[in-house]
Motif scaffolding. Sequence first.
Motif, PDB file in Angstrom:
ATOM      1  N   VAL A  17      -1.539   3.868  -5.454  1.00 34.40           N
ATOM      2  CA  VAL A  17      -1.765   2.640  -4.682  1.00 34.40           C
ATOM      3  C   VAL A  17      -2.447   2.975  -3.350  1.00 34.40           C
ATOM      4  CG1 VAL A  17      -0.620   0.738  -3.480  1.00 34.40           C
ATOM      5  CG2 VAL A  17       0.104   1.365  -5.774  1.00 34.40           C
ATOM      6  N   SER A  21      -6.054   1.623  -2.314  1.00 32.80           N
ATOM      7  CA  SER A  21      -6.263   0.854  -1.085  1.00 32.80           C
ATOM      8  C   SER A  21      -7.392   1.443  -0.236  1.00 32.80           C
ATOM      9  CB  SER A  21      -4.968   0.811  -0.269  1.00 32.80           C
ATOM     10  OG  SER A  21      -3.916   0.207  -0.990  1.00 32.80           O
ATOM     11  N   SER A  57       0.000  -5.905   4.698  1.00 23.13           N
ATOM     12  CA  SER A  57       0.391  -5.895   3.288  1.00 23.13           C
ATOM     13  C   SER A  57       1.167  -4.631   2.935  1.00 23.13           C
ATOM     14  CB  SER A  57      -0.855  -6.014   2.403  1.00 23.13           C
ATOM     15  OG  SER A  57      -1.534  -7.232   2.648  1.00 23.13           O
ATOM     16  N   TRP A  58       0.806  -3.497   3.560  1.00 28.02           N
ATOM     17  CA  TRP A  58       1.586  -2.282   3.316  1.00 28.02           C
ATOM     18  C   TRP A  58       2.995  -2.405   3.893  1.00 28.02           C
ATOM     19  CZ3 TRP A  58       1.694   2.432   0.912  1.00 28.02           C
ATOM     20  CH2 TRP A  58       0.608   2.705   0.092  1.00 28.02           C
ATOM     21  N   LEU A  61       4.741  -4.131   1.247  1.00 30.76           N
ATOM     22  CA  LEU A  61       4.995  -3.208   0.136  1.00 30.76           C
ATOM     23  C   LEU A  61       6.259  -2.403   0.387  1.00 30.76           C
ATOM     24  CD1 LEU A  61       2.633  -1.082  -1.939  1.00 30.76           C
ATOM     25  CD2 LEU A  61       4.291   0.157  -0.568  1.00 30.76           C
ATOM     26  N   LEU A 335      -6.959  -5.107  -4.558  1.00 27.80           N
ATOM     27  CA  LEU A 335      -7.015  -4.052  -3.543  1.00 27.80           C
ATOM     28  C   LEU A 335      -8.435  -3.631  -3.185  1.00 27.80           C
ATOM     29  CD1 LEU A 335      -4.093  -1.693  -4.670  1.00 27.80           C
ATOM     30  CD2 LEU A 335      -4.001  -3.750  -3.259  1.00 27.80           C
ATOM     31  N   LEU A 347      -0.216  -5.927  -3.257  1.00 23.95           N
ATOM     32  CA  LEU A 347       0.632  -4.852  -2.754  1.00 23.95           C
ATOM     33  C   LEU A 347       2.116  -5.185  -2.889  1.00 23.95           C
ATOM     34  CD1 LEU A 347      -1.414  -3.575   0.308  1.00 23.95           C
ATOM     35  CD2 LEU A 347      -0.822  -2.323  -1.767  1.00 23.95           C
TER      36      LEU A 347
END
Length: 389
Positions: A17, A21, A57-58, A61, A335, A347
């Motif tokens: 991921v 990204s 967004s992370w 996540l 992404l 995410l």
Amino acid sequence: MPWAQWPAEARLLIGMVAIWSLAGLLILASASWWVAAREMGDPAFYLKRQLIWLIASWGLLWLAISTPLRRWLWLAGPAVLVGVLLIVATLVAGTPVNGASRWLVVGPVQIQPSELVKPFVVLQGAALFAHWKRIGIDQKLLWLGTFSILLLLILKQPNLSTAALTGLLLWTMALAAGLPLLMMLGTALAGGMMGLASIMINDYQRIRVASFLNPWQDAQGDGYQLVQSLLAIGSGGVLGEGFGLSTQKLQYLPIQSTDFIFAVFAEEFGFVGSLMLLLFLLLFAFIGLRVALGSRGNQQRLVAMGCTTLLVGQSILNIAVASGAMPTTGLPLPLVSYGGNSLLASLVTAGLLIRCSLESAGFDNRPRRKRRERQGSLDAAAINPAPIG
């Protein structure tokens, strides 16, 4: 759980991921700089906005990874109902873009409810289908009706591609849960009829299907997008033109930073780069399947399968559209394509998949004191067993 104790699947997933990204940012930077410079006066305009959304967004996540799956499942039902209400709001007071009302403007932020609701559709679908044989008919009708209304509202926007993806996602999860085959065939037929009806009602969808069948018949009109996309992919050859050297993105290829961003990627990295992207998606799907097969419960298994299907399936559909294997739709490449709503939903979905992997390995993030108290009570029970009789 310390990093060293994470299962191999979870470590691979979070690494993939992260690569996905960062690669998405680079691809977007190349695809968008020309349009951003001409329209916004800043070549990095879209890149900077995407970076802000990526950081946020992370954070979500990590929230998805650190929150127990049972809490997400508890939240899923109300979130789906809120999503239905927000989609209704787009039809009443939404901001039209390219003839479709899919957006709500809240200050400086644009919200696309049909994108944000996708992870919760996965969760609620898992909650419903995992207990299908044990729940009452009222619960079945309630959520099947809710999902049907959701799909109809998305079609009304109109947004056939997202409705089709969401319906296919639910259908795949239901099939994996072991629902009766006759029922699945009937549902597939009903979904196909619904899609056909949408195409017959909406002129622009009929035009897209016609241009997909023969885009060169009107290469300067309705078939322009697909023709330019195919020219970009063909121009890449075996090894590509090189990073940043695409010519089709220079105002020839429309929507090059969202729906057709794969065409820019294929032109710059060629057949080899495109093949590596497909192998990357195949590896991601394989790991997601391993997580699903290793899950301890039906809900967890269906969540893992749904998340994998959503991320990989949407990617394949986007690539199929850009390469002329499917009619033109409005699905972004997860992404990679520009857009904060898609990035956020993707995410969160990836975080839920990683969470499934951690829980499959026995991860328990309850407070340590509670775990010690529970362990102490178990030890005491073992040392001083209750008398028999």
